[in-house]
Design a protein around this motif. Structure first.
Motif, PDB file in Angstrom:
ATOM      1  N   GLN A 154      75.875 -72.527 -38.209  1.00 57.63           N
ATOM      2  CA  GLN A 154      75.860 -71.258 -37.480  1.00 57.63           C
ATOM      3  C   GLN A 154      75.746 -71.480 -35.972  1.00 57.63           C
ATOM      4  N   GLU A 155      74.921 -72.433 -35.573  1.00 55.49           N
ATOM      5  CA  GLU A 155      74.768 -72.728 -34.153  1.00 55.49           C
ATOM      6  C   GLU A 155      76.062 -73.274 -33.561  1.00 55.49           C
ATOM      7  N   ARG A 156      76.752 -74.107 -34.331  1.00 52.01           N
ATOM      8  CA  ARG A 156      78.017 -74.673 -33.846  1.00 52.01           C
ATOM      9  C   ARG A 156      79.067 -73.590 -33.697  1.00 52.01           C
ATOM     10  N   ILE A 157      79.077 -72.655 -34.644  1.00 51.67           N
ATOM     11  CA  ILE A 157      80.048 -71.558 -34.570  1.00 51.67           C
ATOM     12  C   ILE A 157      79.803 -70.727 -33.318  1.00 51.67           C
ATOM     13  N   LYS A 158      78.531 -70.434 -33.028  1.00 50.15           N
ATOM     14  CA  LYS A 158      78.196 -69.664 -31.836  1.00 50.15           C
ATOM     15  C   LYS A 158      78.644 -70.383 -30.574  1.00 50.15           C
ATOM     16  N   ALA A 159      78.332 -71.685 -30.504  1.00 43.55           N
ATOM     17  CA  ALA A 159      78.708 -72.463 -29.330  1.00 43.55           C
ATOM     18  C   ALA A 159      80.217 -72.538 -29.185  1.00 43.55           C
ATOM     19  N   TYR A 160      80.883 -72.656 -30.326  1.00 46.53           N
ATOM     20  CA  TYR A 160      82.342 -72.739 -30.328  1.00 46.53           C
ATOM     21  C   TYR A 160      82.953 -71.440 -29.807  1.00 46.53           C
ATOM     22  N   ARG A 190      89.090 -73.816 -36.881  1.00 49.05           N
ATOM     23  CA  ARG A 190      87.969 -74.701 -37.186  1.00 49.05           C
ATOM     24  C   ARG A 190      87.611 -74.519 -38.656  1.00 49.05           C
ATOM     25  N   MET A 191      87.392 -75.636 -39.355  1.00 53.94           N
ATOM     26  CA  MET A 191      87.166 -75.571 -40.796  1.00 53.94           C
ATOM     27  C   MET A 191      85.919 -76.352 -41.188  1.00 53.94           C
ATOM     28  N   TYR A 192      85.103 -75.716 -42.030  1.00 55.65           N
ATOM     29  CA  TYR A 192      83.932 -76.372 -42.616  1.00 55.65           C
ATOM     30  C   TYR A 192      84.131 -76.463 -44.124  1.00 55.65           C
ATOM     31  N   VAL A 193      84.002 -77.651 -44.661  1.00 54.47           N
ATOM     32  CA  VAL A 193      84.167 -77.869 -46.096  1.00 54.47           C
ATOM     33  C   VAL A 193      82.800 -78.234 -46.679  1.00 54.47           C
ATOM     34  N   LEU A 194      82.321 -77.404 -47.597  1.00 51.17           N
ATOM     35  CA  LEU A 194      81.046 -77.663 -48.266  1.00 51.17           C
ATOM     36  C   LEU A 194      81.337 -78.192 -49.667  1.00 51.17           C
ATOM     37  N   ASP A 195      81.221 -79.497 -49.826  1.00 50.20           N
ATOM     38  CA  ASP A 195      81.474 -80.115 -51.128  1.00 50.20           C
ATOM     39  C   ASP A 195      80.230 -79.970 -52.007  1.00 50.20           C
ATOM     40  N   GLU A 196      80.443 -79.776 -53.326  1.00 47.83           N
ATOM     41  CA  GLU A 196      79.338 -79.513 -54.251  1.00 47.83           C
ATOM     42  C   GLU A 196      78.518 -78.313 -53.762  1.00 47.83           C
ATOM     43  N   ALA A 197      79.212 -77.245 -53.384  1.00 47.15           N
ATOM     44  CA  ALA A 197      78.563 -76.081 -52.776  1.00 47.15           C
ATOM     45  C   ALA A 197      77.506 -75.453 -53.679  1.00 47.15           C
ATOM     46  N   ALA A 206      75.449 -64.488 -45.042  1.00 45.72           N
ATOM     47  CA  ALA A 206      75.448 -63.752 -43.773  1.00 45.72           C
ATOM     48  C   ALA A 206      76.530 -64.280 -42.837  1.00 45.72           C
ATOM     49  N   THR A 207      76.748 -65.575 -42.876  1.00 47.41           N
ATOM     50  CA  THR A 207      77.790 -66.181 -42.037  1.00 47.41           C
ATOM     51  C   THR A 207      79.180 -65.790 -42.518  1.00 47.41           C
ATOM     52  N   PRO A 252      84.065 -65.613 -37.268  1.00 48.93           N
ATOM     53  CA  PRO A 252      85.197 -65.452 -36.334  1.00 48.93           C
ATOM     54  C   PRO A 252      86.527 -65.717 -37.038  1.00 48.93           C
ATOM     55  N   ASN A 253      87.581 -65.099 -36.579  1.00 48.27           N
ATOM     56  CA  ASN A 253      88.885 -65.199 -37.244  1.00 48.27           C
ATOM     57  C   ASN A 253      89.438 -66.612 -37.302  1.00 48.27           C
ATOM     58  N   HIS A 254      89.015 -67.450 -36.354  1.00 53.44           N
ATOM     59  CA  HIS A 254      89.577 -68.800 -36.313  1.00 53.44           C
ATOM     60  C   HIS A 254      88.697 -69.823 -37.044  1.00 53.44           C
ATOM     61  N   VAL A 255      87.618 -69.368 -37.698  1.00 51.87           N
ATOM     62  CA  VAL A 255      86.715 -70.259 -38.431  1.00 51.87           C
ATOM     63  C   VAL A 255      86.890 -70.038 -39.930  1.00 51.87           C
ATOM     64  N   TYR A 256      87.057 -71.138 -40.664  1.00 46.04           N
ATOM     65  CA  TYR A 256      87.306 -71.063 -42.101  1.00 46.04           C
ATOM     66  C   TYR A 256      86.279 -71.908 -42.862  1.00 46.04           C
TER      67      TYR A 256
END
Length: 255
Positions: free
Chosen positions: A33-39, A48-55, A68-69, A74-78
């Motif tokens: 979440q902090e990285r998304i805000k800074a980004y 920008r893409m975050y992959v959560l393996d074994e979610a 909540a996230t 943001p539209n460019h974050v996946y």
């Protein structure tokens, strides 16, 4: 996830894979979440893409924080949530995701992949070896290529087949299957084998089913016993895991 990354022209710098099995707490989600805000504050609009393996291994608090996230991303974050047990994710997370169910590859597709690699790498396994590799792969492209790499330096067909048979997971599963197929086998014998099994129970189940199917199709006196194995092992072990494996073995021995 990596195919999607390439399709969206997401650079390596803007792509991150996180193993949720080892970093499963709320701090992991807060860090994202902090990285998304800074980004967003930097005004960058690149994908920008975050992959959560074994979610599904994320804690309850982490999942609620992730929810909540997902509600305000943001539209460019996946986000890509990879899991073998989606039922352990919050239902509210499910409703905010597009679900892609990935199935095991067919034997024909595994064989096609192996032959492409064999030609490219200038290897020369026999068709008998290729057939064994397909059987051992159990629908997994990665597993088929790993085993192919293990036998690539062996010269004879006999050596290659022996190496395939000695792969740990298959050897353990075949040991269990052979014990169960023996109507005179006692539970103490099976229990001693199961105590040393370290392979994922679901993988063991698939191999035992394949073994029993081969025996069943061969007919004869062992066929009814093979049918009994198939009935006992038809349900998955995703939730019950090692206990489910033990239960299925007990059913075969005690009936």
């Amino acid at each position: 996830a990596r195919i999607l990354r390439n399709a969206m022209n997401c650079s390596k710098h803007d792509y991150q894979e996180i193993n949720a099995a080892s970093t499963r707490g709320i701090d992991t989600i807060r860090s994202i979440q902090e990285r998304i805000k800074a980004y967003a504050m930097a005004g960058k609009g690149r994908p920008r893409m975050y992959v959560l393996d074994e979610a599904h291994k994320l804690t309850s608090d982490a999942q609620h924080s992730l929810l909540a996230t997902l509600e305000d991303t943001p539209n460019h974050v996946y986000f890509v949530l990879c899991t073998t047990d989606p039922n352990k994710l919050l239902k509210t997370i499910h409703t905010r995701c597009t679900e892609f169910k990935l199935c095991a590859l067919s034997a024909n597709n595994i064989a096609k992949l192996l032959r492409q690699v064999i030609i490219k790498e200038k290897l020369a396994p026999t068709e008998n070896v290729v057939d064994r590799l397909v059987e051992t792969a159990e629908g997994s492209a990665r597993k088929s290529l790993v085993v192919l790499g293990q036998i690539a330096g062996l010269k004879t067909e006999e050596e290659q087949l022996d190496a395939i048979m000695k792969s740990e997971s298959r050897q353990q599963a075949i040991q269990v299957a052979r014990a169960l197929m023996d109507p005179r086998c006692q539970w103490s014998t099976v229990a001693s084998i199961l105590k040393n099994v370290e392979e994922e129970p679901e993988n063991i189940r698939y191999i035992i089913l394949g073994y029993a199917r081969t025996v069943l199709l061969g007919g004869g006196r062992p066929a009814p016993r093979a049918y009994q194995l198939i009935c006992a092992f038809e349900g998955n072990f995703y939730d019950s895991k090692a206990a489910g494996l033990a239960r299925a073995c007990w059913e075969v021995i005690t009936k």
